[in-house]
Design an enzyme around this catalytic site. Structure first.
Site, short mmCIF file in Angstrom:
data_model
loop_
_atom_site.label_atom_id
_atom_site.label_comp_id
_atom_site.label_asym_id
_atom_site.label_seq_id
_atom_site.Cartn_x
_atom_site.Cartn_y
_atom_site.Cartn_z
CD GLU A 164 -2.26 2.40 -3.37
OE1 GLU A 164 -3.44 2.68 -3.63
OE2 GLU A 164 -1.83 2.34 -2.20
CG ASP A 173 -1.86 1.11 1.31
OD1 ASP A 173 -2.73 1.19 0.42
OD2 ASP A 173 -1.76 1.94 2.25
#
Length: 657
Positions: A363, A327
């Site tokens: 990401e 993330d």
């Protein structure tokens, strides 16, 4: 008897006659180990820890064993303006905790100096190493990733026993395995299953974080999702693997739930705030907020790098996972001068003997300076490609001058991933993810509807490149519903036929809605739970067919860029080569792609024709003369050599033998 150990690993390490404890703190005057009873409620002892020359505080506890509950207290200067948060009243969770005895619960005392927190802070549990056989990952680039929020995915399935619902173990239930196999999933990507805390504004609203992107202990399993601990996780990974399905864990190493200056003191902040978090240069009291979550973990610090690497290794050794999705991964590559693909942490992950063959998905952005880094991560990182998402959405919405950008993304995004001499795409193509509209909501809403989140609809993205097909939200208008369903099918085909790795969020195969909420992180309820009885089985079957086609024709799952040099022909629906004028027409919305690919069913090389029509009317279609017997449609019973291509549709044809 208690003695100081000479040197051992961070965290709690079982030895022959006790447990060795070690925790890092550069600035604490002293650190104490606190031991608790088996219920984790009564503090039994506080033991002084000796500090060594490396900054680790260590103690050996003779007679301690697996199952021991413990925490730390760190004493020293309390001066938040100088980045020092030492408060011996705070029971602190070991950053190396593997399991916790309870969930994190927000309480005002967690942010109040001098307020005792032992009764509310989770206790770490000493675990016994139980490694699994580490096997090569099942998943390979070009495969099909299925993003799963464990709790939402399993809470309402009628065949899953109630006591299993909402847990990782439920994924191994035969009914859920059957669904994954029907779809042809290559790997599930589990949204965070490590322990997290609710954002402090949620409890007063009666809301709870259901996504898990707000961790405290970075490798501790959340007892709500994994009540059986590491054994449950390992068994579930093994059950998925037995069905040919890999497991990818979505992990958060960019920030922690201790949040900003007004947040909780639960672990790293109370142990060594200046080491674990990034601060404005020259202003140690000012946390850098490149994550938008209040703080930023200092991935450039050696102690933090070791924690991240040890966490990843533990998930591989003790659960056998295929890999990881990171993330806000730009944070992992941030150094003093900004992002670098050669940052120490990224380089160490890629070179680590246990990690270098794992699936690594970034990401590739954060909200800090220079935070958008799509295409700039080092090999072998795959990268979430929001450009594919937006280009596909804008093309199918009907925006002008979108055919070229959509086809570039469809063909592997060579404009992005060919940088620095790249010859293969590292894209992860997706249309929707946990963050944003579901696929059904994308074609049913022009604006977000986040009122249930308690922020007056201010949260969540405002620009979703969405459309509603003539009515906003729920409707009984038959024509609108038919149009929405056609759009979902066309979007799904665009995804499954694209070059590179693809990702679908659980429920999008069956028309799952979140009532227009595009930021449903705090809706642990019927808004996000998957209503299995409401899913459109026809859409599920359509998705399964697309997945089977992708597997049958290997060219669809390759990672080499589609270049047009012998691997694909771009044609008009009339079968003529596309001209510059065709590509640049303001509202160009039709295309025919002709590929040569092995056919694993016919066991020979064949031509595959993919026809797209985003217009709202039928279009004449003339396929090239077949080299064998005839062209056969793979999605419908209609298989003409010439004919009409339905409005708002994608068709796939193969030459039959």
């Amino acid at each position: 008897m208690t003695v100081t150990a000479p040197s051992f690993a961070p965290g709690a390490t079982l030895s022959g006659d006790g447990v060795e404890f070690a925790v890092y703190s550069r600035d604490a005057a002293r650190v104490q180990l606190c031991l608790f009873d088996s219920a984790g409620d009564k503090e039994l002892a506080r033991l002084a820890m000796g500090r060594d020359e490396t900054g680790f505080h260590r103690v050996f506890v003779e007679g301690a064993a697996a199952g021991t509950r413990y925490g730390f207290r760190a004493d020293g200067v309390y001066s938040p303006d100088h980045g020092l948060w030492f408060d011996p009243a705070k029971l602190l969770v070991d950053p190396y905790a593997k399991e916790l005895d309870r969930r994190f619960v927000h309480d005002g005392r967690l942010a109040l100096f001098g307020a005792e927190t032992a009764d509310i802070a989770p206790k770490a549990i000493v675990t016994r190493d139980n490694p699994v056989e580490v096997k090569p990952p099942l998943f390979r680039p070009g495969g099909f990733v299925y993003e799963v929020a464990v709790r939402a995915f399993t809470m309402l399935h009628p065949d899953v026993p109630e006591k299993m619902r909402g847990t990782v173990g439920a994924l191994a239930h035969p009914a859920l395995l059957a669904h994954l196999k029907r779809l042809g999933v290559d790997a599930v990507e589990l949204m965070p299953i490590t322990a997290w805390i609710d954002e402090r504004h949620l409890p007063p609203l009666g809301l709870f974080n259901s996504w898990g992107y707000n961790p405290i202990a970075l490798m501790a399993l959340d007892p709500r999702l994994v009540p059986g601990g590491w054994r449950e996780l390992a068994d579930t990974v093994a059950a998925l693997r037995a069905e040919g399905i890999g497991t990818i864990l979505d992990l958060v190493f960019n920030h922690s739930g201790e949040s900003d200056r007004h947040g909780a003191t639960l672990s790293m902040r109370g142990l060594d705030n200046l080491t674990y978090y990034r601060h404005v240069p020259g202003q140690p009291g000012e946390l850098i907020n490149d994550t938008g979550c209040g703080n930023t973990i200092a991935g450039e610090h050696p102690v933090v790098r070791q924690l991240v690497l040890d966490s990843l290794r533990h998930f591989v050794r003790h659960a056998g996972v295929d890999g990881f999705r990171f993330d806000l991964a730009t944070i992992l590559g941030r150094e003093a001068d900004g992002f670098s693909a050669r940052a120490a942490l990224l380089s160490e992950i890629c070179a680590d003997p246990l990690l270098k063959d794992r699936v690594l998905i970034a990401e590739p952005w954060d909200i800090g300076p220079g935070g958008y880094q799509l295409g700039n991560f080092p090999k072998p990182f795959l990268e979430w490609n929001d450009r594919f998402r937006d280009d596909a959405r804008m093309f199918w919405r009907g925006d002008s001058h979108r055919l070229g950008s959509f086809v570039t993304a469809f063909a592997g995004s060579a404009d992005i991933f060919s940088r620095n001499g790249g010859t293969e795409t590292r894209t992860v193509n997706f249309l929707a993810a946990h963050d944003g509209f579901t696929l059904a909501d994308l074609v049913s809403h022009t604006v977000k509807h986040n009122g249930a989140n308690g922020e007056d609809n201010r949260d969540g993205h405002n620009e979703n490149h969405s459309w509603n097909n003539g009515a906003e939200g729920a409707t009984t208008d038959g024509a609108v519903l038919v149009a929405r369903r056609a759009d979902i099918k066309a979007l799904l085909a665009s995804l499954f036929l694209s070059r590179g790795t693809i990702m679908l969020t659980a429920g999008d195969e069956g028309g799952r809605s979140q009532q227009g909420n595009n930021n449903a992180y705090c809706q642990d309820n019927a808004i996000t739970w998957m209503h299995w009885d409401r899913l459109d089985d026809g859409l599920i079957e359509h998705t399964a067919m697309l997945s089977a086609i992708r597997k049958r024709f290997p060219a669809l799952g390759e990672t080499a860029f589609l270049s047009g040099a012998g691997d694909v022909e771009w044609l008009t629906l009339a079968g003529t080569p596309m001209t510059v004028a065709d590509w640049e027409a303001p509202f160009a919305g039709t295309l025919l792609a002709l590929l040569v690919t092995p056919d694993l069913q016919q066991k020979r090389s064949v031509r595959l024709a993919i026809a797209l029509n985003r217009t709202h009317g039928e279009q004449a279609l003339a396929l090239p003369a077949p080299e064998t017997r005839e062209w056969v449609s793979l999605l419908t019973a209609n298989h003409p050599a010439t004919g009409l291509l339905r409005a708002r549709s994608v068709e796939i044809f193969v030459e039959s033998h």
